[in-house]
Design a protein around this motif. Sequence first.
Motif, PDB file in Angstrom:
ATOM      1  N   LYS A 187       0.834  -1.209   0.000  1.00  0.00           N
ATOM      2  CA  LYS A 187       0.000   0.000   0.000  1.00  0.00           C
ATOM      3  C   LYS A 187       0.869   1.259   0.000  1.00  0.00           C
ATOM      4  CE  LYS A 187      -4.189  -1.863   2.109  1.00  0.00           C
ATOM      5  NZ  LYS A 187      -3.884  -3.277   2.221  1.00  0.00           N
ATOM      6  N   VAL A 193       2.222   1.727  -3.513  1.00  0.00           N
ATOM      7  CA  VAL A 193       1.184   2.257  -4.395  1.00  0.00           C
ATOM      8  C   VAL A 193       0.988   3.752  -4.134  1.00  0.00           C
ATOM      9  CG1 VAL A 193      -1.286   2.171  -4.953  1.00  0.00           C
ATOM     10  CG2 VAL A 193       0.030   0.040  -4.755  1.00  0.00           C
ATOM     11  N   ALA A 194       0.988   4.149  -2.871  1.00  0.00           N
ATOM     12  CA  ALA A 194       0.809   5.565  -2.532  1.00  0.00           C
ATOM     13  C   ALA A 194       1.952   6.421  -3.081  1.00  0.00           C
ATOM     14  CB  ALA A 194       0.689   5.734  -1.019  1.00  0.00           C
ATOM     15  N   THR A 220       3.856   5.683  -5.538  1.00  0.00           N
ATOM     16  CA  THR A 220       3.767   5.632  -6.996  1.00  0.00           C
ATOM     17  C   THR A 220       2.767   6.663  -7.503  1.00  0.00           C
ATOM     18  OG1 THR A 220       4.472   3.338  -7.118  1.00  0.00           O
ATOM     19  CG2 THR A 220       3.167   4.169  -8.974  1.00  0.00           C
ATOM     20  N   HIS A 221       1.628   6.786  -6.841  1.00  0.00           N
ATOM     21  CA  HIS A 221       0.653   7.800  -7.257  1.00  0.00           C
ATOM     22  C   HIS A 221       1.259   9.203  -7.175  1.00  0.00           C
ATOM     23  CE1 HIS A 221      -2.600   4.680  -6.692  1.00  0.00           C
ATOM     24  NE2 HIS A 221      -2.738   5.104  -7.930  1.00  0.00           N
ATOM     25  N   THR A 222       2.041   9.467  -6.135  1.00  0.00           N
ATOM     26  CA  THR A 222       2.722  10.755  -5.994  1.00  0.00           C
ATOM     27  C   THR A 222       3.713  10.979  -7.131  1.00  0.00           C
ATOM     28  OG1 THR A 222       2.475  10.667  -3.588  1.00  0.00           O
ATOM     29  CG2 THR A 222       4.172  12.144  -4.458  1.00  0.00           C
ATOM     30  N   LEU A 267       3.701   9.523 -10.121  1.00  0.00           N
ATOM     31  CA  LEU A 267       2.986   9.681 -11.394  1.00  0.00           C
ATOM     32  C   LEU A 267       2.469  11.106 -11.546  1.00  0.00           C
ATOM     33  CD1 LEU A 267       0.955   6.342 -11.593  1.00  0.00           C
ATOM     34  CD2 LEU A 267       3.197   6.871 -12.583  1.00  0.00           C
ATOM     35  N   GLU A 268       1.940  11.654 -10.476  1.00  0.00           N
ATOM     36  CA  GLU A 268       1.450  13.033 -10.518  1.00  0.00           C
ATOM     37  C   GLU A 268       2.603  14.017 -10.735  1.00  0.00           C
ATOM     38  OE1 GLU A 268      -0.542  15.883  -7.251  1.00  0.00           O
ATOM     39  OE2 GLU A 268      -1.712  14.071  -7.714  1.00  0.00           O
ATOM     40  N   GLU A 306       0.446   8.984 -16.906  1.00  0.00           N
ATOM     41  CA  GLU A 306      -0.948   8.539 -16.850  1.00  0.00           C
ATOM     42  C   GLU A 306      -1.053   7.045 -16.584  1.00  0.00           C
ATOM     43  OE1 GLU A 306      -4.899   8.516 -19.684  1.00  0.00           O
ATOM     44  OE2 GLU A 306      -3.298   9.954 -20.116  1.00  0.00           O
ATOM     45  N   LYS A 307      -1.649   6.695 -15.442  1.00  0.00           N
ATOM     46  CA  LYS A 307      -1.853   5.299 -15.068  1.00  0.00           C
ATOM     47  C   LYS A 307      -3.053   4.741 -15.816  1.00  0.00           C
ATOM     48  CE  LYS A 307      -3.997   4.144 -11.375  1.00  0.00           C
ATOM     49  NZ  LYS A 307      -4.489   3.988 -10.023  1.00  0.00           N
ATOM     50  N   ILE A 316      -3.361  -1.019 -12.559  1.00  0.00           N
ATOM     51  CA  ILE A 316      -2.363  -1.500 -11.605  1.00  0.00           C
ATOM     52  C   ILE A 316      -2.804  -2.872 -11.098  1.00  0.00           C
ATOM     53  CG2 ILE A 316      -3.450  -0.281  -9.681  1.00  0.00           C
ATOM     54  CD1 ILE A 316      -0.577   0.148  -8.561  1.00  0.00           C
ATOM     55  N   VAL A 360       2.443  -1.603 -12.796  1.00  0.00           N
ATOM     56  CA  VAL A 360       1.681  -0.397 -13.093  1.00  0.00           C
ATOM     57  C   VAL A 360       1.773  -0.177 -14.596  1.00  0.00           C
ATOM     58  CG1 VAL A 360       1.402   2.068 -12.629  1.00  0.00           C
ATOM     59  CG2 VAL A 360       2.338   0.558 -10.838  1.00  0.00           C
TER      60      VAL A 360
END
Length: 120
Positions: free
Chosen positions: A28, A31-32, A34-36, A38-39, A44-45, A48, A62
């Motif tokens: 988790k 993943v968190a 990774t979202h940061t 990517l932003e 663009e995801k 996943i 991803v």
Amino acid sequence: MNSISYSPGLHKLTTLQVEENQKLTDSKGFVAVTHTILEKYNLEKLGIVVHDFENNSFTIAVCLKESHICIHTWPEFGQLTLDVYLCNYLQDNSQKVKAVMDDYVAYFNAIIIKDFEIER
């Protein structure tokens, strides 16, 4: 880019040694972060897939519009492998690949054991 000078993209493959084993069992958290990332890099995801194993190690893929990021962890050895590839369809993303990898190395506070760069 013309067809002679076109390079499909940079693919980085690393093996990292990690002292903080809890990050090797925290899918988790990965993943968190990774979202940061990517932003931060405007990636663009598309999807996943996360799989947590019985020993709490994990494998995550991803799928990106630009290509992919994959990780596999081995907490029993304090290691992970990480794979980052971004295509160069509209622009050269080589520096972005290196920056994304650097952000992951910093997140894990890791030592690089193996580092391969493949110009695709």
